[in-house]
Design a protein around this motif. Structure first.
Motif, PDB file in Angstrom:
ATOM      1  N   GLU A  92     -20.151 -15.301 -21.121  1.00 36.56           N
ATOM      2  CA  GLU A  92     -19.452 -14.544 -20.081  1.00 36.56           C
ATOM      3  C   GLU A  92     -20.384 -13.564 -19.375  1.00 36.56           C
ATOM      4  O   GLU A  92     -20.320 -13.398 -18.151  1.00 36.56           O
ATOM      5  N   GLU A  93     -21.259 -12.921 -20.138  1.00 29.12           N
ATOM      6  CA  GLU A  93     -22.186 -11.956 -19.539  1.00 29.12           C
ATOM      7  C   GLU A  93     -23.232 -12.654 -18.682  1.00 29.12           C
ATOM      8  O   GLU A  93     -23.550 -12.197 -17.568  1.00 29.12           O
ATOM      9  N   THR A  94     -23.782 -13.758 -19.173  1.00 31.96           N
ATOM     10  CA  THR A  94     -24.763 -14.507 -18.391  1.00 31.96           C
ATOM     11  C   THR A  94     -24.123 -15.073 -17.123  1.00 31.96           C
ATOM     12  O   THR A  94     -24.713 -15.030 -16.032  1.00 31.96           O
ATOM     13  N   THR A  95     -22.912 -15.586 -17.249  1.00 35.49           N
ATOM     14  CA  THR A  95     -22.188 -16.108 -16.097  1.00 35.49           C
ATOM     15  C   THR A  95     -21.949 -15.024 -15.058  1.00 35.49           C
ATOM     16  O   THR A  95     -22.119 -15.249 -13.848  1.00 35.49           O
ATOM     17  N   SER A  96     -21.570 -13.835 -15.501  1.00 33.35           N
ATOM     18  CA  SER A  96     -21.292 -12.734 -14.574  1.00 33.35           C
ATOM     19  C   SER A  96     -22.529 -12.375 -13.762  1.00 33.35           C
ATOM     20  O   SER A  96     -22.450 -12.182 -12.535  1.00 33.35           O
ATOM     21  N   ALA A  97     -23.681 -12.281 -14.422  1.00 31.08           N
ATOM     22  CA  ALA A  97     -24.915 -11.943 -13.712  1.00 31.08           C
ATOM     23  C   ALA A  97     -25.260 -13.023 -12.687  1.00 31.08           C
ATOM     24  O   ALA A  97     -25.653 -12.716 -11.546  1.00 31.08           O
ATOM     25  N   GLY A  98     -25.106 -14.286 -13.066  1.00 34.75           N
ATOM     26  CA  GLY A  98     -25.399 -15.374 -12.138  1.00 34.75           C
ATOM     27  C   GLY A  98     -24.463 -15.399 -10.940  1.00 34.75           C
ATOM     28  O   GLY A  98     -24.893 -15.617  -9.803  1.00 34.75           O
ATOM     29  N   LEU A  99     -23.181 -15.164 -11.181  1.00 31.38           N
ATOM     30  CA  LEU A  99     -22.212 -15.155 -10.078  1.00 31.38           C
ATOM     31  C   LEU A  99     -22.462 -13.998  -9.127  1.00 31.38           C
ATOM     32  O   LEU A  99     -22.299 -14.136  -7.899  1.00 31.38           O
ATOM     33  N   PHE A 100     -22.876 -12.849  -9.666  1.00 31.10           N
ATOM     34  CA  PHE A 100     -23.169 -11.701  -8.809  1.00 31.10           C
ATOM     35  C   PHE A 100     -24.313 -12.018  -7.851  1.00 31.10           C
ATOM     36  O   PHE A 100     -24.217 -11.779  -6.638  1.00 31.10           O
ATOM     37  N   VAL A 101     -25.412 -12.555  -8.392  1.00 35.99           N
ATOM     38  CA  VAL A 101     -26.562 -12.881  -7.544  1.00 35.99           C
ATOM     39  C   VAL A 101     -26.195 -13.955  -6.528  1.00 35.99           C
ATOM     40  O   VAL A 101     -26.541 -13.851  -5.343  1.00 35.99           O
ATOM     41  N   ALA A 102     -25.476 -14.983  -6.971  1.00 33.62           N
ATOM     42  CA  ALA A 102     -25.099 -16.068  -6.058  1.00 33.62           C
ATOM     43  C   ALA A 102     -24.216 -15.571  -4.927  1.00 33.62           C
ATOM     44  O   ALA A 102     -24.376 -15.973  -3.766  1.00 33.62           O
ATOM     45  N   SER A 103     -23.284 -14.678  -5.240  1.00 33.00           N
ATOM     46  CA  SER A 103     -22.397 -14.142  -4.200  1.00 33.00           C
ATOM     47  C   SER A 103     -23.180 -13.322  -3.178  1.00 33.00           C
ATOM     48  O   SER A 103     -22.952 -13.445  -1.965  1.00 33.00           O
ATOM     49  N   CYS A 104     -24.100 -12.501  -3.661  1.00 31.67           N
ATOM     50  CA  CYS A 104     -24.908 -11.689  -2.749  1.00 31.67           C
ATOM     51  C   CYS A 104     -25.801 -12.565  -1.875  1.00 31.67           C
ATOM     52  O   CYS A 104     -25.933 -12.334  -0.666  1.00 31.67           O
ATOM     53  N   VAL A 105     -26.425 -13.587  -2.469  1.00 33.97           N
ATOM     54  CA  VAL A 105     -27.290 -14.481  -1.704  1.00 33.97           C
ATOM     55  C   VAL A 105     -26.482 -15.248  -0.670  1.00 33.97           C
ATOM     56  O   VAL A 105     -26.938 -15.453   0.468  1.00 33.97           O
ATOM     57  N   ALA A 106     -25.270 -15.673  -1.031  1.00 41.88           N
ATOM     58  CA  ALA A 106     -24.411 -16.375  -0.072  1.00 41.88           C
ATOM     59  C   ALA A 106     -24.088 -15.473   1.118  1.00 41.88           C
ATOM     60  O   ALA A 106     -24.157 -15.903   2.281  1.00 41.88           O
ATOM     61  N   PHE A 107     -23.741 -14.216   0.840  1.00 44.79           N
ATOM     62  CA  PHE A 107     -23.422 -13.274   1.921  1.00 44.79           C
ATOM     63  C   PHE A 107     -24.628 -13.044   2.823  1.00 44.79           C
ATOM     64  O   PHE A 107     -24.522 -13.078   4.060  1.00 44.79           O
ATOM     65  N   LEU A 108     -25.798 -12.818   2.223  1.00 44.94           N
ATOM     66  CA  LEU A 108     -27.002 -12.571   3.015  1.00 44.94           C
ATOM     67  C   LEU A 108     -27.385 -13.792   3.838  1.00 44.94           C
ATOM     68  O   LEU A 108     -27.875 -13.659   4.975  1.00 44.94           O
ATOM     69  N   SER A 109     -27.176 -14.989   3.292  1.00 40.67           N
ATOM     70  CA  SER A 109     -27.541 -16.206   4.016  1.00 40.67           C
ATOM     71  C   SER A 109     -26.596 -16.457   5.182  1.00 40.67           C
ATOM     72  O   SER A 109     -27.031 -16.809   6.285  1.00 40.67           O
ATOM     73  N   ILE A 110     -25.307 -16.272   4.952  1.00 43.56           N
ATOM     74  CA  ILE A 110     -24.323 -16.539   6.002  1.00 43.56           C
ATOM     75  C   ILE A 110     -24.441 -15.530   7.142  1.00 43.56           C
ATOM     76  O   ILE A 110     -24.318 -15.882   8.320  1.00 43.56           O
ATOM     77  N   THR A 111     -24.697 -14.273   6.808  1.00 42.46           N
ATOM     78  CA  THR A 111     -24.781 -13.225   7.833  1.00 42.46           C
ATOM     79  C   THR A 111     -26.162 -13.116   8.474  1.00 42.46           C
ATOM     80  O   THR A 111     -26.350 -12.332   9.404  1.00 42.46           O
ATOM     81  N   GLY A 112     -27.134 -13.875   7.963  1.00 42.28           N
ATOM     82  CA  GLY A 112     -28.480 -13.807   8.524  1.00 42.28           C
ATOM     83  C   GLY A 112     -29.237 -12.548   8.143  1.00 42.28           C
ATOM     84  O   GLY A 112     -30.158 -12.136   8.858  1.00 42.28           O
ATOM     85  N   SER A 113     -28.875 -11.924   7.014  1.00 40.25           N
ATOM     86  CA  SER A 113     -29.495 -10.658   6.616  1.00 40.25           C
ATOM     87  C   SER A 113     -30.600 -10.824   5.572  1.00 40.25           C
ATOM     88  O   SER A 113     -31.103  -9.835   5.041  1.00 40.25           O
ATOM     89  N   LEU A 114     -30.982 -12.064   5.276  1.00 43.65           N
ATOM     90  CA  LEU A 114     -31.955 -12.296   4.212  1.00 43.65           C
ATOM     91  C   LEU A 114     -33.287 -11.618   4.497  1.00 43.65           C
ATOM     92  O   LEU A 114     -33.877 -10.962   3.630  1.00 43.65           O
ATOM     93  N   ARG A 115     -33.788 -11.792   5.716  1.00 44.78           N
ATOM     94  CA  ARG A 115     -35.106 -11.228   6.036  1.00 44.78           C
ATOM     95  C   ARG A 115     -35.069  -9.707   5.991  1.00 44.78           C
ATOM     96  O   ARG A 115     -36.006  -9.063   5.498  1.00 44.78           O
ATOM     97  N   TRP A 116     -33.985  -9.115   6.491  1.00 46.04           N
ATOM     98  CA  TRP A 116     -33.886  -7.651   6.445  1.00 46.04           C
ATOM     99  C   TRP A 116     -33.874  -7.165   5.004  1.00 46.04           C
ATOM    100  O   TRP A 116     -34.563  -6.205   4.659  1.00 46.04           O
ATOM    101  N   PHE A 117     -33.104  -7.814   4.139  1.00 49.57           N
ATOM    102  CA  PHE A 117     -33.019  -7.369   2.749  1.00 49.57           C
ATOM    103  C   PHE A 117     -34.361  -7.516   2.047  1.00 49.57           C
ATOM    104  O   PHE A 117     -34.775  -6.652   1.274  1.00 49.57           O
ATOM    105  N   SER A 118     -35.042  -8.634   2.304  1.00 55.22           N
ATOM    106  CA  SER A 118     -36.321  -8.857   1.644  1.00 55.22           C
ATOM    107  C   SER A 118     -37.360  -7.830   2.070  1.00 55.22           C
ATOM    108  O   SER A 118     -38.257  -7.484   1.293  1.00 55.22           O
ATOM    109  N   GLN A 119     -37.248  -7.324   3.291  1.00 56.04           N
ATOM    110  CA  GLN A 119     -38.193  -6.314   3.756  1.00 56.04           C
ATOM    111  C   GLN A 119     -37.798  -4.908   3.310  1.00 56.04           C
ATOM    112  O   GLN A 119     -38.630  -4.001   3.299  1.00 56.04           O
TER     113      GLN A 119
END
Length: 473
Positions: A92-119
């Motif tokens: 459950e703990e490992t799953t939670s960490a993975g889902l958190f990262v995946a959700s954030c990456v999905a949001f950044l990818s859809i909104t086009g904010s990946l480059r801003w976040f990486s910088q």
């Protein structure tokens, strides 16, 4: 992605595997040095489910090989893996960490904010998290796997002598990079495990009782795991698994279409938003894995398609013949001498990225490109695009201390979020140039009293020992 591009990639995959089958198969093993020890350790600690991990990562390998056409690895999220191993996370703990990262990456990818976040995340903080995660793997391997071993105990096939042999083989692997070290040690470990099980009284590991097929963490588990493991993984995923992979693929394979950061982000998000619910290992892509598979001969997506097919086949066999308990039992008997050195090797591989902090780090390359673009396209100095800026001594110290602060926070609290916060605070304090000793320094200048190094600001890494020695004002 157009059908014409898919047809082009498919044709290249077929032609490459036909003309260079051994190179493609060898290249598919290039990332096993990271995958095998982490997958084995996470399975032994029951932090993930083995069969869903094999199936999900195998299908992801096949799809990325078809859609991207490059030897794109599917590897563990190393920060999450290191925290899970060090703290014996539940599924459950490992799953939670993975889902958190995946959700954030999905949001950044859809909104086009990946480059801003990486910088927005300083490179020293990112490298500090990588170094800290790698060292935590080494510490965990030493304390939990290697330290309990004796010279001839607990058995003739698992002791310090074999740990030394595995370490010598690791040194040989560094001397001869094409030597498949992880594969050899893993096969030797399985051989020793089989011999031990045949010649000794069977030791039955507890059966796997996962309950329901889906892993449903509570909100408390989700938040605590997201902070302790997911937050530190997020900048690594955006930088190393998305931005760096996009750039590296164009350098290694210029004849193939370069995957966009958004498409890589969506790939990682879908892979984890589907797989983590079933207890699969949180996974991502990675520039190191891409470079490793390229070094071992992979030149197309056919290499990872082969690897993915083997994973899916193994996962289906374990599921059809109800062999998951047996596979986990086999891994439980895997020699700790071999597993410990494999985890140490994975930790060192992750930690050594810190050596490029002040020489060749990504933000230094970007600075060189900006300087070049500002001078105009007609100056005829295109070679500047391939040259990294060398930071001054003060900047080198500042970057080094930020990375060390990040490492210290992560190791001291075994929490990537603490390391991330410590590194960011130290970075901001240096950029703000907090005058912690300014009033004292002014009074000393007025009275002519000698200034000594003990009164110098701790946050001023530019103050060398020589400049801090007492002198008359």
């Amino acid at each position: 992605m157009t059908l014409q591009r898919l047809h082009q990639l498919h044709r290249n995959n077929i032609n490459t595997i036909i003309h260079s089958p051994l190179s493609e198969i060898s290249g598919s093993l290039g990332d096993l040095g990271t995958l095998m020890p982490i997958l084995t350790a996470l399975t032994v600690t029951r932090s993930i489910s083995l069969v869903p991990t094999l199936l999900v990562t195998g299908i992801a390998n096949i799809l990325t090989g078809i859609l991207f056409g490059i030897p794109l690895p599917v590897q563990p999220m190393k920060t999450i893996a290191s925290v899970s191993i060090a703290r014996n996370f539940t599924r459950e703990e490992t799953t939670s960490a993975g889902l958190f990262v995946a959700s954030c990456v999905a949001f950044l990818s859809i909104t086009g904010s990946l480059r801003w976040f990486s910088q927005a995340i300083p490179i020293p903080v990112v490298k500090g998290i990588q170094v800290g995660a790698g060292l935590s793997l080494v510490i965990s391997a030493g304390s939990n796997m290697l330290q309990p071993l004796g010279w001839v105990t607990p058995s003739r096939s698992d002791n310090l002598i074999w740990a030394i042999v595995a370490f010598l083989l690791l040194l040989a692997g560094n001397r001869f990079p094409r030597l498949p070290y992880a594969l050899l040690v893993f096969l030797f470990g399985l051989l020793f495990t089989s011999i031990t099980l045949r010649t000794s009284t069977p030791v039955h590991s507890p059966p796997v009782h996962h309950g329901s097929l889906l892993v449903l963490p509570t909100w408390y588990t989700f938040i605590s795991s997201a902070l302790s493991a997911g937050l530190g993984q997020l900048p690594l995923t955006t930088l190393n698994s998305i931005v760096a992979v996009s750039h590296l693929s164009s350098e290694l394979l210029p004849s193939l279409p370069e995957p966009s950061p958004a498409s890589l982000g969506i790939s990682i998000a879908v892979m984890n938003l589907v797989g983590c619910w079933f207890g699969a290992m949180p996974a991502c892509h990675g520039s190191g894995g891409l470079a490793g598979q390229y070094r071992f001969g992979a030149r197309s997506g056919s290499s990872v398609i082969v690897l993915g097919s083997l994973k899916v086949l193994l996962g289906l066999l374990c599921n059809l013949f109800d062999f998951e308990d047996g596979a986990i039992g086999l891994l439980h008997q895997f020699p700790k001498s071999f597993l410990g050195i494999m985890v140490v090797a994975a930790g060192l591989e992750l930690a050594k990225v810190g050596e490029s902090l002040n020489v060749g780090a990504r933000d230094l390359w970007e600075h060189a490109e900006l300087n070049h673009s500002g001078r105009g396209a007609g100056d005829g100095e295109g070679t500047l695009l391939k040259k990294s800026r060398e930071p001054e001594e003060k900047e080198r110290r500042e970057r080094w201390t930020v990375m060390l602060a990040t490492v210290a926070g992560l190791l001291a609290f075994k929490n990537a979020a603490v390391g991330f916060g410590a590194g960011m605070l130290w970075h901001w304090a240096q950029k703000a140039q907090v005058p912690l000793t300014l009033p004292l320094t002014s009074r000393l200048h007025q009275t002519g009293i000698r200034r000594d190094s003990e009164r110098t600001s701790l946050l001023d890494p530019g103050s060398s020992t020589e400049s801090q020695e007492g002198r008359l004002v």
